[in-house]
Design a protein around this motif. Structure first.
Motif, PDB file in Angstrom:
ATOM      1  N   PHE A 360      36.268  40.942  46.644  1.00  8.68           N
ATOM      2  CA  PHE A 360      37.058  40.897  45.410  1.00  8.68           C
ATOM      3  C   PHE A 360      36.972  39.474  44.846  1.00  8.68           C
ATOM      4  CE2 PHE A 360      38.778  44.171  48.094  1.00  8.68           C
ATOM      5  CZ  PHE A 360      39.468  45.078  47.322  1.00  8.68           C
ATOM      6  N   ASP A 362      39.015  37.429  45.546  1.00  6.97           N
ATOM      7  CA  ASP A 362      39.493  36.622  46.670  1.00  6.97           C
ATOM      8  C   ASP A 362      38.473  35.529  47.018  1.00  6.97           C
ATOM      9  OD1 ASP A 362      40.634  39.224  46.654  1.00  6.97           O
ATOM     10  OD2 ASP A 362      41.207  39.093  48.755  1.00  6.97           O
ATOM     11  N   TRP A 409      35.283  44.689  40.161  1.00  8.47           N
ATOM     12  CA  TRP A 409      36.524  44.261  40.797  1.00  8.47           C
ATOM     13  C   TRP A 409      36.366  44.278  42.308  1.00  8.47           C
ATOM     14  CZ3 TRP A 409      40.328  41.314  40.533  1.00  8.47           C
ATOM     15  CH2 TRP A 409      41.432  41.464  41.374  1.00  8.47           C
ATOM     16  N   GLU A 488      49.083  42.723  40.069  1.00  6.57           N
ATOM     17  CA  GLU A 488      48.713  44.135  39.897  1.00  6.57           C
ATOM     18  C   GLU A 488      49.912  45.026  39.608  1.00  6.57           C
ATOM     19  OE1 GLU A 488      46.359  45.132  43.303  1.00  6.57           O
ATOM     20  OE2 GLU A 488      44.604  44.141  42.445  1.00  6.57           O
ATOM     21  N   LYS A 592      53.807  41.317  41.588  1.00  4.09           N
ATOM     22  CA  LYS A 592      53.296  41.562  42.943  1.00  4.09           C
ATOM     23  C   LYS A 592      52.859  40.253  43.594  1.00  4.09           C
ATOM     24  CE  LYS A 592      49.649  44.082  45.394  1.00  4.09           C
ATOM     25  NZ  LYS A 592      48.345  44.730  45.295  1.00  4.09           N
ATOM     26  N   GLN A 593      52.182  39.428  42.817  1.00  6.95           N
ATOM     27  CA  GLN A 593      51.605  38.209  43.380  1.00  6.95           C
ATOM     28  C   GLN A 593      51.466  37.171  42.287  1.00  6.95           C
ATOM     29  OE1 GLN A 593      48.094  40.975  43.555  1.00  6.95           O
ATOM     30  NE2 GLN A 593      47.099  39.036  44.040  1.00  6.95           N
ATOM     31  N   SER A 627      51.340  41.114  47.943  1.00 14.77           N
ATOM     32  CA  SER A 627      49.956  40.805  48.306  1.00 14.77           C
ATOM     33  C   SER A 627      49.966  39.535  49.136  1.00 14.77           C
ATOM     34  CB  SER A 627      49.112  40.571  47.056  1.00 14.77           C
ATOM     35  OG  SER A 627      47.931  39.863  47.413  1.00 14.77           O
ATOM     36  N   LEU A 629      47.930  37.382  49.025  1.00 15.52           N
ATOM     37  CA  LEU A 629      47.356  36.286  48.244  1.00 15.52           C
ATOM     38  C   LEU A 629      48.423  35.442  47.552  1.00 15.52           C
ATOM     39  CD1 LEU A 629      44.833  37.904  48.797  1.00 15.52           C
ATOM     40  CD2 LEU A 629      44.167  37.697  46.420  1.00 15.52           C
TER      41      LEU A 629
HETATM   42  C1  BGC Z   1      45.583  42.127  45.743  1.00 13.96           C
HETATM   43  C2  BGC Z   1      44.305  41.708  45.067  1.00 13.96           C
HETATM   44  C3  BGC Z   1      43.278  41.379  46.121  1.00 13.96           C
HETATM   45  C4  BGC Z   1      43.091  42.552  47.067  1.00 13.96           C
HETATM   46  C5  BGC Z   1      42.157  42.234  48.199  1.00 13.96           C
HETATM   47  C6  BGC Z   1      45.302  43.289  46.665  1.00 13.96           C
HETATM   48  O1  BGC Z   1      46.468  43.621  47.351  1.00 13.96           O
HETATM   49  O2  BGC Z   1      46.551  42.495  44.804  1.00 13.96           O
HETATM   50  O3  BGC Z   1      44.537  40.574  44.269  1.00 13.96           O
HETATM   51  O4  BGC Z   1      42.080  41.060  45.522  1.00 13.96           O
HETATM   52  O5  BGC Z   1      44.333  42.885  47.619  1.00 13.96           O
HETATM   53  O6  BGC Z   1      42.639  41.197  48.979  1.00 13.96           O
END
Ligand code: BGC
Length: 780
Positions: A360, A362, A409, A488, A592-593, A627, A629
């Motif tokens: 991703f 990431d 994505w 998200e 979410k993040q 998340s 992240l």
């Molecule tokens: C996050 C994304 C991330 C993906 C993989 C999801 O839970 O919202 O931002 O890219 O996890 O780590």
């Protein structure tokens, strides 16, 4: 979940001293070994019991149809999922006719140690069989960082107290049966027997299996060779069939005698090479491994890691747990990227099949920053992988009616693998994240060859995407509507601030790079008019702002939405995505993040200190951290806003994500971005590292708990060491030409005349921000 501390707190090792079968899957992720090309989960040598067997080769995947209840134009039709390739780690053991299986008999002692400097996983255990025979087993394995195709195991058995008849079966096993999916959308699609046999071979001490994936047509070859050392009378036997190749070693051991098997395993895969070519390839890799020998491989591994640690180590005094965690994190990030070589760095690295093995954003946003300043070659390789996937990204853009390239994505091979487009295709920011990684890498290395050969194309094609995705309104303002930002829990929204700021940087970087490389630009068909249109769009990008509140909006209209009812959301209802419809999440203020908060870190020039503090105070009570992240981003901005204890709590969460299984899904693989985020929280948070047009700046400040933080960065052929205490920061040039940096706004030149030492100013005192109910980070 790992409920109590499972691993001893030690500076350079992660050590387990008892075996708990109910968290076996988690420990398999923690103890995974990889070099970015080959990945072996920390499965027990005997194969069983296991949580999730896992042997991966970066890029090897199977394709499967993506089902939709209702079809729609432009929905990706085919999904990709990582598959478990032929398992070369299995060494089964029989003791006096009884299988060595820890579910039976008595485990007298057990210890597994991941050694972060040696790059090995060692296991020492003593077991008494149900019939009363006791043996001591000692194994060490490595996935070589210097010989990309190679992994190796040294396995030793010794009877305790009485003579024992011992049989070791060293195997290659294809199409292992896997536990089924648990219904969590974040786990992998399980495909039954994805490998079709093509060749099996067993002769002397050598084994080989060649298979081909059924639909993606990838050929996978795995071979093994052995060195057996045992007492006189030790015999060996070999056999193979379609899915198993086996060397059987039998010996009768007196107490004090040892049977030892060194197993060398070579891996290869290709979408084009023939079966004989693949067999030869793995045989050659084995020959090289045998040439080095077990001791040679161990030494090379140690040398490789000594070199890495000299560049990359982060020292934390005052907190042993964070010290261990950051080294664990650095080690796994290195493993994920070191030898990926023009393949993706997946969200889980090669430690598990979570997220179907997809990569991703990431990678570019979380993993590559760390690697840029510590192992820049791996960054160039990761971005070359993106370049190799440009044909698919161009095709996707065309399908969507856009210009340039629309990177996926989530993907393994380059095509879009997300069936849920609001949090997939619509998350266009991945394109700007890739562009950002290109600019960061080139700024940090001055690698103009890379810029010319790879950077220009990536920057131009992503700029084209933004130019066609956005539009100028009648007042000339440039909007990017209908996109999803990092958060998200908001989707298909207008003018996401993070996306717009990152797109702006992308457009400007493209305009600048084509001016530096006119030949490449011409080959890509860029003319002056086009690059002028990028500058115009960049200059006119809309950044939504709520004047009444004095805060930036995550996207246009976000601050007007109804707030999520946090007070009536129970702790068991997190993560919200598993308990509430996206429809409801999308129309409420719930994050979410980190999204706007992340923008303040990645685009620091756009926000003054006051806005950073105000925005942070506004978004903090809305951010649920569903998340992994998120915590590291919140740590960075909390530190900047002077909330050092909160920054520390978030750093701890990022750092212990997998060592303590905080999200209850470490079994599916490690959270590589969160691990990389530990570095980010320390270096960008407490070190205050930012980059802007004038280079690097620092604004160090330590939380109470730390008495010292030290790290090194590679920059334009120099090595800079930063050492921070509660009162002072010192900047030392370890090698290279003098360097201009900034310390809390003051310009310094660090040269060979010794360290530049400055005091650390006291932060402004601000009221502590609130978090949503039940979502406060743990306080240690
Ligand atoms: C996050 C994304 C991330 C993906 C993989 C999801 O839970 O919202 O931002 O890219 O996890 O780590």
């Amino acid at each position: 979940m790992i409920t109590q501390r499972s691993y001893a707190v030690e500076p350079w090792t992660v050590r387990e001293t008892s075996l708990s079968l109910d968290v076996l899957a988690q420990s398999e992720s923690v103890f995974a070994l990889s070099n970015g090309h080959v990945g072996w989960r920390g499965n027990l040598d005997e194969g069983e019991p296991h949580g999730l067997p896992g042997s991966y080769l970066n890029g090897v995947h199977e394709v499967h149809p993506l089902p939709y209840a209702e079809a729609g134009y432009g929905y990706p039709e085919s999904g990709q999922t990582v598959i478990n390739v032929t398992n070369g780690k299995v060494l089964r053991l029989l003791v006096d006719d009884e299988p060595f299986d820890l579910r039976y008999g008595r485990l007298v002692s057990h210890e597994r140690t991941l050694d972060l400097r040696r790059g090995t996983l060692t296991r020492v255990c003593e077991w008494t069989s149900p019939a009363g025979s006791t043996v001591r087993v000692r194994s060490t394995r490595l996935v070589s960082l210097t010989q990309r195709a190679v992994a190796a195991v040294s396995y030793e058995v010794e009877p305790v107290g009485a003579t024992a008849r011992v049989v070791i079966q060293s195997e290659l096993v294809a199409n292992e049966s896997l536990p089924g999916s648990n219904g969590d959308p974040r786990t992998a699609v399980t495909l039954k027997s994805p490998l079709e046999p093509e060749e099996d071979f067993a002769s002397g001490s050598r084994l080989r299996l060649v298979h081909r994936t059924r639909n993606s047509g990838l050929r996978v070859a795995v071979a093994a060779d052995h060195v057996v050392t045992g007492p006189e009378g030790t015999t060996t036997d070999r056999e193979s069939n379609e899915d198993v190749a086996r060397l059987t070693v039998t010996s009768v051991l007196e107490p004090g005698q040892t049977l030892r098997v060194e197993k060398f395993v070579a891996h290869g895969w290709s979408g084009t090479r023939s079966r004989p070519a693949m067999s030869d390839q793995v045989d050659a890799a084995l020959a090289a491994a045998r040439h080095s020998g077990w001791e040679g491989l161990l030494q090379d591994q140690r040398d490789f890691l000594d070199d890495f640690w000299a560049r990359a180590d982060v020292e934390v005094d005052g907190d042993e747990e964070i010290q261990q965690a950051v080294r664990f994190a650095l080690f796994h990030v290195l493993q994920a990227g070191a030898r990926a070589e023009q393949r993706a760095i997946p969200a889980k690295g090669l430690t598990g099949s979570g997220y179907d093995g997809h990569a991703f954003w990431d990678t570019e946003t979380f993993v590559l920053p760390l690697l840029t300043y510590t192992s820049p070659d791996a960054v160039a390789e990761a971005l070359r992988w993106r370049q190799n996937t440009l044909p698919a990204a161009r095709e996707r853009a065309a399908q969507l009616g856009l210009r340039g390239a629309a990177f996926p994505w989530r993907t393994i091979a380059g095509s879009e693998g997300s069936a849920y487009w609001p949090a997939g295709t619509a998350a266009f920011h991945v394109n700007a994240d890739i562009a950002d990684a290109v600019v960061r890498y080139v700024d940090a290395t001055g690698d103009t060859d890379f810029e010319r050969e790879t950077g220009v194309e990536l920057l131009v094609e992503t700029a084209r995407l933004w130019r066609s995705l956005g539009h100028h309104d009648p007042h000339g303002v440039f909007h990017i509507d209908g996109v999803t930002g990092p958060d998200e829990y908001s989707a298909v929204a207008d003018d996401n601030t993070y996306t717009n700021l990152m797109a702006r940087a992308n457009l400007l970087a493209a305009a600048e790079v084509v001016a530096r490389h006119p030949k490449q630009a011409a080959l890509l068909g860029v003319d002056d008019e086009e690059s002028a249109s990028w500058r115009e769009a960049a200059a006119a990008v809309h950044i939504p702002y709520n004047r009444e509140l004095g805060v930036h909006e995550q996207h246009a209209g976000f601050t007007r939405y109804q707030r999520w009812d946090f007070d009536n959301t129970g702790p068991e209802q997190y993560p919200l995505l598993l308990n509430f419809p996206y429809f409801d999440l999308y129309r409420k203020q719930v994050v979410k993040q980190a999204d706007l908060v992340l923008a303040m870190y990645t685009c620091p020039d756009h926000f003054d200190e006051e806005h950073i503090a105000r925005n942070f105070a506004y978004y903090e009570p809305l951010t649920v951290r569903d998340s992994s992240l998120s915590a590291c981003c919140q740590a960075v901005i909390a530190a900047q806003a002077g909330h050092l204890q909160l920054a520390y709590d978030y750093t701890t969460e990022a750092a212990l994500m997998d060592l303590q299984d905080l999200e209850h899904n470490t079994r599916d693989g490690l959270h590589i971005a969160s691990l990389a985020g530990t570095w980010m929280a320390l270096v960008a948070g407490f070190g205050g590292l930012r980059r802007d047009a004038d280079g690097l700046r620092f604004a160090p400040r330590l939380p109470e708990r730390f008495s010292r933080l030290a790290f090194s960065l590679q920059l334009l052929g120099r090595r800079l060491r930063v050492e921070i205490t509660q009162e002072k920061a010192s900047y030392t040039l370890l090698s290279g030409q003098p360097l201009r940096i900034r310390h809390h706004g003051e310009v310094l030149t660090v040269g060979s005349d010794g360290p530049a030492v400055r005091t650390v100013p006291v932060p402004a005192v601000r009221p502590a921000p609130e978090q949503p109910r039940h979502r406060r980070p743990n306080v240690r």
